[in-house]
Structure formats: structure tokens, C-alpha cells
Design an enzyme around this catalytic site. Structure first.
Site, PDB file in Angstrom:
ATOM      1  N   SER A 169       0.833  -1.194   0.000  1.00  0.00           N
ATOM      2  CA  SER A 169       0.000   0.000   0.000  1.00  0.00           C
ATOM      3  C   SER A 169       0.880   1.261   0.000  1.00  0.00           C
ATOM      4  O   SER A 169       1.650   1.475  -0.935  1.00  0.00           O
ATOM      5  CB  SER A 169      -0.953  -0.027   1.196  1.00  0.00           C
ATOM      6  N   ASP A 413      -9.628  -2.723  -5.904  1.00  0.00           N
ATOM      7  CA  ASP A 413      -8.969  -2.019  -4.801  1.00  0.00           C
ATOM      8  C   ASP A 413      -9.708  -0.713  -4.525  1.00  0.00           C
ATOM      9  O   ASP A 413      -9.853   0.141  -5.403  1.00  0.00           O
ATOM     10  CB  ASP A 413      -7.513  -1.732  -5.170  1.00  0.00           C
ATOM     11  N   HIS A 441      -7.498  -5.227  -1.187  1.00  0.00           N
ATOM     12  CA  HIS A 441      -6.290  -4.461  -0.900  1.00  0.00           C
ATOM     13  C   HIS A 441      -5.369  -5.122   0.122  1.00  0.00           C
ATOM     14  O   HIS A 441      -4.144  -5.017   0.015  1.00  0.00           O
ATOM     15  CB  HIS A 441      -6.691  -3.065  -0.406  1.00  0.00           C
TER      16      HIS A 441
END
Length: 464
Positions: A169, A413, A441
Site C-alpha cells: 500500500s 482495490d 487491498h
């Protein structure tokens, strides 16, 4: 003169034949002005604990057991530290690939000179605090990484001085910053849900991500249609009480409740939100008030009080040369599904439409909900208005990138928009992707083996 130094190293053995070294480094606060002072960076190094079958010299033992290629892991966020290595699902798989891993708490997180309202207050007034926080974005994080890499590989052979990087991320955003400015320090790079929206403003990012949030709200209410009425009932109750006092002393408002949707983008996130709503409804039916355990669980999910960097720097992670000016709030107010950002839903309209939850967005009103954030409201306003942010990426360098980049990208996502991620992938030379619509995610943690299998297949297999 070295920009960083190792202050402390203590090694311990844990079950699973893991040798974990707790490392403390000293780095400059500001790499452009080392005289400005220093920060401490904490990291845990982990490798297999091995006992050689034959007696060998200490020097050979050091080389065999410790001079393995490094892989540094950068956590998502911004604002969160790393769990101990034994709690990371990926640890054993990565070690089995022949690496040793460095789990580094990024500056301001975990045990790395952590940022809180009280530690920030040591810097002085709100303007000094804001100036200090400007040193906690990806550009500074990768400088810390480079400085630490040089320390850890000082006596390594030339072929092992470069290290690998794995960014989850926001850690992937940092990876692209690393590839932009310090590619010479990298052997290879991996990301999971981390292809940053390079060249996009915060406003453009939120215009894209709000659309995915709308999709996830529709999925939520399709799975739990009874929650349409329940969420309205809860909103009416909260509003009638003038807000609910949370265990920390903060006040849960209707708008605060509706930020629960940031869970929607995770595996199990829809069910998690339903569980909170179900608990609240059940409490009201039995007692006509919300019990402390239910409020405590809700607050734990909603609050940023233990990770204030997330709230303060969430929009600035997208900014280069311009202010964010509360971009998520501005975009949300322009969408009919999120008109509650302007004011709480009124009782007269409580059954017209489902109340939509927001996603991974930070709004000004959150600084009125949580006590720790409340102390930082002025700092947040200064950062939101600041337009002098340095560049985080070098598109010219990325177009000429020679470091292999292996990226896991998720079509659904909710936090890192797929379309924008594809535009970024097109900017980066030597980028290979595993793309799927069967994961969300947080797949690196929820479906670790599947993600790592695909990423290492990109590295090791051939495309005929």
C-alpha cells in the site's frame, strides 16, 4: 561522514527457528540540514537460526549465517509501525527464498520517534509542528532506508550491497519514490496494492476512489439489506442524543459513524461493518442505549488517535507543489451519496435512501471526534493549506528504470484505484504485474501465499 549510525542491536531467538535482532538507528531529521538534529529509527531484522553441521571459523560462520541478501519491508499507512516478524504471515515464505528481512518502523511510527500530540508539542507551536511533520513523507522515509542500507551492508561483498524492497500500500508509494531517486540501492522491488497515482492531484485521486466506495456500499446493502433501516435508526439515535460519548472521551457523531466504510476495501470488511451495526442495534433493542464494549470496539476501528500521522499526512502523500485543501471533503460534498459531509442527515429524510459510508478519507470533522486529533486541529489546517510540497517521484527516471518491479494489483482495490494504477504502471519501465479481481487491498495479509506465489512467479518464471 556517515548520515546515520547504529545505536543498538540485541538479538533473540523465537519459536520457528527465527533469530530476531532489534535494531536502533540514528538518522538526521532533515537530510538537507543534518545540523537540525536527529531521529531514532527502530527496525527488526529476522533470519533463520541455523546451526552449521560442521565446525567452521567465526568469520566463515558470520558470512554463511548473516551475509544473506536483504529485503526491507515498508508497511502501509501512512502512520503505522510493523508487527513483530513472527506475526507477519509473509516472514517464513520470504526467509525460505533465501533472504533476511528488515521490518522497519517508518519515521514517526511504531518505535521510530513516534508522533503523538504530546511528542509533537515538544517542537513548539502549531507552525513548528507542521514544519516538523513535513519531514515525514515518502521522500524522507526512503532516505532513511538508504542510510540504513549502507550501515547494514558495509562489510558485504559488492554483489550483496544492494537490497530488495517490498512495499505494501503506502509502502508501495515509498517504493516508487525509492526507484525515482535511489535506484542504485535496489536489486529488485515488490509491491502489493501499492502503485501510487503518480502525477495525479489529491482531488483526482478522491474522485476515482469515491466511485469504488459507492460500489462497495451497494455491495454492503445488497448483502445486508436489513442494515438500510438499521443504519438510519442508529443515525437518528445518535443525533437525538447529541452524539455518544466514546470510552476515550471523544464524541461519536453520525458523520463519525459513517466513516466505518473504510473497512469495505478489506477481505471481510463488509462483514466487519455489519458486525458493528448489528451490535449497536442489538444493544438498543435490549437496553435503549449502546453499551461500552460495543462503543469500545467501534472506537478501535474508527479512531486515528494512535496513528495521528495517518490523519495529518494522508492527503499530503499525494501532493507535489500544491496544497490538498481537504480534497476528500471537497470531492465528497459534490456527490449526492455523501451530502452528509455538509451536515448530519435530517430525521425527515431518514427512509428515502440508504446512508452511504465513506472510505479511506480524512475529513476535518474527525478532529472534533477524537481527543488526540482534537489537539492537532490547527496543525492539520496548516498542512492542508501548504503548497510547497517537494516532488515525490521522478517520471524521467522511472521511464528509464532498470530495477525489476513486480506489482500485485487489485482490480477492485478501494484505496489504490485500479485505473490510476495502470497509468502508473505504464510510466515505469521494467514493471510486471499480477492483476486479479479475486483479491482485495489487504491480500498480502489475508491471502499471503497466493500473492507471494504470483509475485515470485513474475520474477522467476518466463513468459513465452
Amino acid at each position: 561522514m556517515a548520515l546515520a549510525r547504529l545505536l543498538e542491536s540485541k538479538a533473540h531467538l523465537t519459536p520457528g527457528k527465527l533469530k530476531i535482532s532489534e535494531l536502533l538507528f540514528e538518522v538526521p531529521k532533515d537530510y538537507t540540514d543534518p545540523k537540525f538534529g536527529t531521529l531514532q529509527i527502530f527496525a527488526r531484522a529476522v533470519t533463520r537460526h541455523e546451526k552449521p553441521a560442521a565446525v567452521i571459523s567465526p568469520e566463515e560462520q558470520r558470512k554463511v549465517l548473516h551475509q544473506k541478501p536483504w529485503l526491507v519491508y515498508l508497511q502501509g499507512g501512512p502512520g503505522f509501525g510493523c508487527s513483530p516478524p513472527q506475526d507477519f504471515p509473509m516472514t517464513n515464505t520470504i526467509l525460505d527464498k533465501g533472504y533476511q528481512i528488515l521490518y522497519m518502523d517508518q519515521r514517526g511510527t511504531g518505535l521510530s520517534s513516534p508522533i503523538t500530540a504530546k511528542t509533537l508539542a515538544l517542537q513548539g507551536d502549531a507552525h513548528r509542528q507542521a514544519d516538523y511533520l513535513k519531514l515525514f513523507r515518502a521522500d524522507s522515509i526512503v532516505k532513511d532506508c538508504e542510510a540504513i542500507r549502507k550501515i547494514l551492508t558495509e562489510d558485504y561483498p559488492i554483489e550483496l550491497k544492494k537490497w530488495s524492497i517490498f512495499g505494501q500500500s503506502f509502502g508501495g508509494f515509498c517504493t516508487l519514490t525509492y526507484l525515482s531517486f535511489y535506484p542504485h540501492g535496489l536489486r529488485e522491488a515488490f509491491t502489493s496494492g501499492g502503485l501510487a497515482p503518480i502525477g495525479k492531484t489529491a482531488e483526482q485521486v478522491y474522485k476515482a476512489t469515491f466511485q469504488k466506495v459507492i460500489e462497495r456500499n451497494k455491495a454492503y446493502y445488497a448483502k445486508y439489506p436489513e442494515d438500510v433501516d438499521t443504519v438510519h435508526d442508529l443515525a437518528f439515535h445518535i443525533k437525538s442524543k447529541g452524539g455518544l460519548t466514546l470510552p476515550s472521551g471523544g464524541t461519536l457523531t453520525v458523520r463519525g459513524l459513517l466513516t466505518l466504510g473504510r473497512e469495505f476495501g478489506m477481505h471481510g470488511g463488509i462483514d466487519s461493518v455489519h458486525n458493528h451495526i448489528l451490535r449497536m442495534r442489538t444493544d438498543l433493542e435490549q437496553f435503549q442505549f449502546i453499551t461500552r464494549p460495543t462503543l469500545s470496539a467501534l472506537e478501535s476501528t474508527l479512531t486515528f488517535d494512535d496513528a495521528v500521522i495517518y490523519a495529518l499526512l494522508h492527503e499530503p502523500i499525494y501532493c507535489e507543489g500544491m496544497a490538498s485543501n481537504w480534497a476528500a471533503d471537497r470531492v465528497g460534498r459534490s456527490l449526492k451519496q455523501f451530502q452528509w459531509l455538509a451536515s448530519s442527515p435530517q430525521p425527515a429524510s431518514i427512509r428515502d435512501h440508504p446512508l452511504y459510508f465513506s472510505g479511506e478519507m480524512v475529513f476535518p470533522f474527525l478532529f472534533d471526534v477524537f481527543p488526540e486529533l482534537g489537539e492537532l486541529r490547527q496543525v492539520a489546517e496548516i498542512l492542508a493549506a501548504f503548497s510547497g510540497w517537494d516532488d515525490l517521484y521522478d517520471q524521467w527516471q522511472l521511464a528509464r528504470n532498470e530495477v525489476p518491479l513486480y506489482a500485485a494489483t487489485f482490480i477492485d482495490d478501494m484505496y489504490v484505484d485500479y485505473r490510476l494504477a495502470q497509468e502508473t504502471a505504464a510510466l515505469v519501465k521494467n514493471c510486471k504485474q499480477f492483476i486479479t479481481n479475486t483479491m482485495y487491498h489487504n491480500a498480502l495479509r489475508s491471502k499471503t501465499d497466493d500473492v507471494l506465489k504470483e509475485l515470485f512467479a513474475l520474477r522467476d518464471d518466463l513468459i513465452d
